[in-house]
Design a protein around this motif. Structure first.
Motif, PDB file in Angstrom:
ATOM      1  N   GLU A   1       3.313   5.780  -3.657  1.00 48.85           N
ATOM      2  CA  GLU A   1       4.432   6.417  -4.360  1.00 48.85           C
ATOM      3  C   GLU A   1       4.344   6.181  -5.860  1.00 48.85           C
ATOM      4  N   TRP A   2       3.802   5.064  -6.259  1.00 52.31           N
ATOM      5  CA  TRP A   2       3.734   4.659  -7.663  1.00 52.31           C
ATOM      6  C   TRP A   2       2.641   5.420  -8.427  1.00 52.31           C
ATOM      7  N   VAL A   3       1.484   5.595  -7.822  1.00 50.02           N
ATOM      8  CA  VAL A   3       0.336   6.206  -8.511  1.00 50.02           C
ATOM      9  C   VAL A   3       0.665   7.559  -9.143  1.00 50.02           C
ATOM     10  N   PRO A   4       1.375   8.456  -8.470  1.00 48.96           N
ATOM     11  CA  PRO A   4       1.674   9.736  -9.118  1.00 48.96           C
ATOM     12  C   PRO A   4       2.508   9.608 -10.397  1.00 48.96           C
ATOM     13  N   THR A   5       3.187   8.492 -10.574  1.00 45.40           N
ATOM     14  CA  THR A   5       4.019   8.329 -11.779  1.00 45.40           C
ATOM     15  C   THR A   5       3.211   7.878 -12.982  1.00 45.40           C
ATOM     16  N   LEU A   6       1.942   7.536 -12.782  1.00 44.21           N
ATOM     17  CA  LEU A   6       1.129   7.050 -13.909  1.00 44.21           C
ATOM     18  C   LEU A   6       0.701   8.175 -14.824  1.00 44.21           C
TER      19      LEU A   6
ATOM     20  N   GLY B   1       0.824  -1.204   0.000  1.00 46.97           N
ATOM     21  CA  GLY B   1       0.000   0.000   0.000  1.00 46.97           C
ATOM     22  C   GLY B   1       0.855   1.249   0.000  1.00 46.97           C
ATOM     23  N   ASP B   2       1.919   1.246   0.783  1.00 45.17           N
ATOM     24  CA  ASP B   2       2.849   2.376   0.807  1.00 45.17           C
ATOM     25  C   ASP B   2       3.507   2.556  -0.558  1.00 45.17           C
ATOM     26  N   TRP B   3       3.958   1.455  -1.145  1.00 44.92           N
ATOM     27  CA  TRP B   3       4.585   1.496  -2.462  1.00 44.92           C
ATOM     28  C   TRP B   3       3.610   2.042  -3.498  1.00 44.92           C
ATOM     29  N   ALA B   4       2.361   1.606  -3.438  1.00 49.06           N
ATOM     30  CA  ALA B   4       1.349   2.060  -4.400  1.00 49.06           C
ATOM     31  C   ALA B   4       1.126   3.560  -4.301  1.00 49.06           C
TER      32      ALA B   4
END
Length: 112
Positions: free
Chosen positions: A107-112, A102-105
């Motif tokens: 951080e990942w979502v803004p890169t989409l 969940g923490d990783w996600a």
């Protein structure tokens, strides 16, 4: 059986994505079912009654919520407690592995 008529996934049996029922695919099949992750997330903070879970999972129908609770109980991830439903030791251990995802996600979502 889940609300789509699928049996609870079991190791060694065919599941979505794996004919051989590898353990990780069994877990992913179970967790990908409607509201399974939401139930685990909501129970990670404290035990909850059915009504409380239903309120927190607003769009989940009572039948879907009940089915998912039965499935998660049958595989030992949640249990009945004096305060409603709660995570078992195994459920808390699983959540400990999911929380970093969940923490990783986040951080990942803004890169989409």
């Amino acid at each position: 059986m889940d609300d789509d008529g699928r049996p609870v996934p079991r190791h060694g049996e065919s599941v979505r994505g794996s004919q051989s029922g590898q353990p990780i695919m069994v877990l992913f099949d179970l967790l990908s079912r409607r509201w399974a992750m939401g139930i685990l997330w909501n129970l990670s903070e404290a035990p909850r009654t059915f009504r409380d879970l239903q309120a927190r999972c607003g769009s989940a129908s009572p039948s879907v919520l009940n089915t998912r609770i039965k499935e998660l109980r049958s595989v030992g991830l949640i249990e009945n407690t004096p305060d409603g439903y709660g995570l078992t030791g195994t459920g808390r251990e699983l959540f400990g592995h999911l929380e970093p995802l969940g923490d990783w996600a986040m951080e990942w979502v803004p890169t989409l």
